[in-house]
Motif scaffolding. Sequence first.
Motif, PDB file in Angstrom:
ATOM      1  N   PHE A 200       0.851  -1.186   0.000  1.00 20.68           N
ATOM      2  CA  PHE A 200       0.000   0.000   0.000  1.00 20.68           C
ATOM      3  C   PHE A 200       0.890   1.242   0.000  1.00 20.68           C
ATOM      4  O   PHE A 200       2.006   1.231   0.518  1.00 20.68           O
ATOM      5  N   LEU A 222      -6.371  -5.130  10.730  1.00 19.17           N
ATOM      6  CA  LEU A 222      -6.290  -5.608   9.348  1.00 19.17           C
ATOM      7  C   LEU A 222      -5.917  -7.081   9.328  1.00 19.17           C
ATOM      8  O   LEU A 222      -4.865  -7.484   9.827  1.00 19.17           O
ATOM      9  N   TRP A 228       1.959  -7.514   4.251  1.00 19.68           N
ATOM     10  CA  TRP A 228       1.633  -6.202   3.716  1.00 19.68           C
ATOM     11  C   TRP A 228       2.560  -5.132   4.259  1.00 19.68           C
ATOM     12  O   TRP A 228       3.123  -5.273   5.351  1.00 19.68           O
ATOM     13  N   LEU A 230       2.928  -0.553   4.208  1.00 20.82           N
ATOM     14  CA  LEU A 230       2.369   0.749   3.858  1.00 20.82           C
ATOM     15  C   LEU A 230       3.487   1.780   3.906  1.00 20.82           C
ATOM     16  O   LEU A 230       4.150   1.939   4.936  1.00 20.82           O
ATOM     17  N   CYS A 273      -2.100  -0.619  -4.245  1.00 20.16           N
ATOM     18  CA  CYS A 273      -3.272   0.202  -3.949  1.00 20.16           C
ATOM     19  C   CYS A 273      -2.820   1.489  -3.273  1.00 20.16           C
ATOM     20  O   CYS A 273      -1.920   1.470  -2.425  1.00 20.16           O
ATOM     21  N   LEU A 275      -3.882   4.626  -0.806  1.00 22.71           N
ATOM     22  CA  LEU A 275      -4.827   4.852   0.287  1.00 22.71           C
ATOM     23  C   LEU A 275      -4.967   6.348   0.568  1.00 22.71           C
ATOM     24  O   LEU A 275      -3.972   7.084   0.637  1.00 22.71           O
ATOM     25  N   ILE A 298      -8.270   3.323  -2.500  1.00 22.89           N
ATOM     26  CA  ILE A 298      -9.297   3.232  -1.460  1.00 22.89           C
ATOM     27  C   ILE A 298      -9.313   4.574  -0.755  1.00 22.89           C
ATOM     28  O   ILE A 298      -8.275   5.069  -0.314  1.00 22.89           O
ATOM     29  N   MET A 331      -9.242  -2.829   2.343  1.00 27.23           N
ATOM     30  CA  MET A 331      -7.811  -3.121   2.278  1.00 27.23           C
ATOM     31  C   MET A 331      -7.552  -4.628   2.306  1.00 27.23           C
ATOM     32  O   MET A 331      -6.671  -5.135   1.602  1.00 27.23           O
ATOM     33  N   SER A 332      -8.325  -5.355   3.097  1.00 26.78           N
ATOM     34  CA  SER A 332      -8.102  -6.804   3.257  1.00 26.78           C
ATOM     35  C   SER A 332      -8.359  -7.577   1.964  1.00 26.78           C
ATOM     36  O   SER A 332      -7.912  -8.720   1.831  1.00 26.78           O
TER      37      SER A 332
END
Length: 368
Positions: A200, A222, A228, A230, A273, A275, A298, A331-332
């Motif tokens: 992310f 999450l 993952w 970010l 993705c 955010l 998102i 997100m999941s």
Amino acid sequence: MTELRKLKVIFLLPALTSGGAERVLITLMNNIDRTRFEPHLLCISDHGSIGGLIDKDLPFHSLYTRSVLRSTPKLYAKLRTIEPDIIVSTMVHVNFVLLMLQPFFPRTKFIVREAITPSFVFTQHPRIAPILKLAYKYLYRKADVVLSPAQAIIDEFKQDLHMACENHSVLHNPVDIEFIRGFPPTPPSAPSTRAQTVHFVAGGRLHKQKGYDRLIRALPSLNMPHEWTLTIFGKGPERGALRQLIQETGLQNHVKLAGHTQSPWPHYAQADCFLMPSRWEGLPNAVLESLACGTPTIVTAQSGGIAEIQDITGTQHVRIAQDMDEFIQLMSKVTPSPSPIYRPSLLPDYFSKDFVVARFEKILTRVI
């Protein structure tokens, strides 16, 4: 045959700081037809780091003053010297000062750009909110055109301030897709695990407005079948508090504050993705730029004109969460999709630089 006189257009900025409103105005200024218009850039202060984005052949003027309000006499004198046909400004405090000078320039047309909802301004300045409401009602009606990047902003003027808004018009933010995609893609930092890791990314000023604090607080819930990470790009007053919050939530191995970069787009392209957990926005440039990089997003429902973007791009590319629980759920569902090159752009031509600039030129011509 007599050559048509070019329209002299001043673009007025408070400074050369790296904000979305400043970059939008510079993009419009750089790209209008020089055979029909003579653009000038006028800054209240020459402070800032985005001077390199300005075309070198453009006349540049500065009042060398930090305070917008105190610059009023200098601004008046400079406008008298340049004698523009049209003045285009952005950001509410600059718009207010400029429109106070409007009676002294009866032959000049005034276009102000309002990039944020009035409610945001009132939230930032609650003690003077009643004065600001009066200023909006009295001064904005003096403008020949009030431009907003999203219909949601105009709707708030109508509903909350009970303004007629007959001089308001939507002009979406221009996105220079070719420029953005001209930067080489950023290779993954850990290529061996990238295929099993959802990456992310987020970008923007580290400010309460952007909602990074509430995202970080929600991230421990999450639940993903993949690893993952970010990465948040940006600088601002909340950096220390966000760093501490990352420590408190035990997310040091997942969340990274990467600082500011002038060209975040290769990082957007490498992510799965983008955010945006913002508490308020106008029309978020970062979302448009992420889509131009081929990366879906998102976003929170509070992110300004985001529903207008979704109406044009589709729900598969722009997913809107009503609260942070739904944000985490969305997100999941993201899966790893690494690509060594830019994916195809997800941004419709409606937001492209050429389309928006052409519409802006029509507004400039029509206002005279």
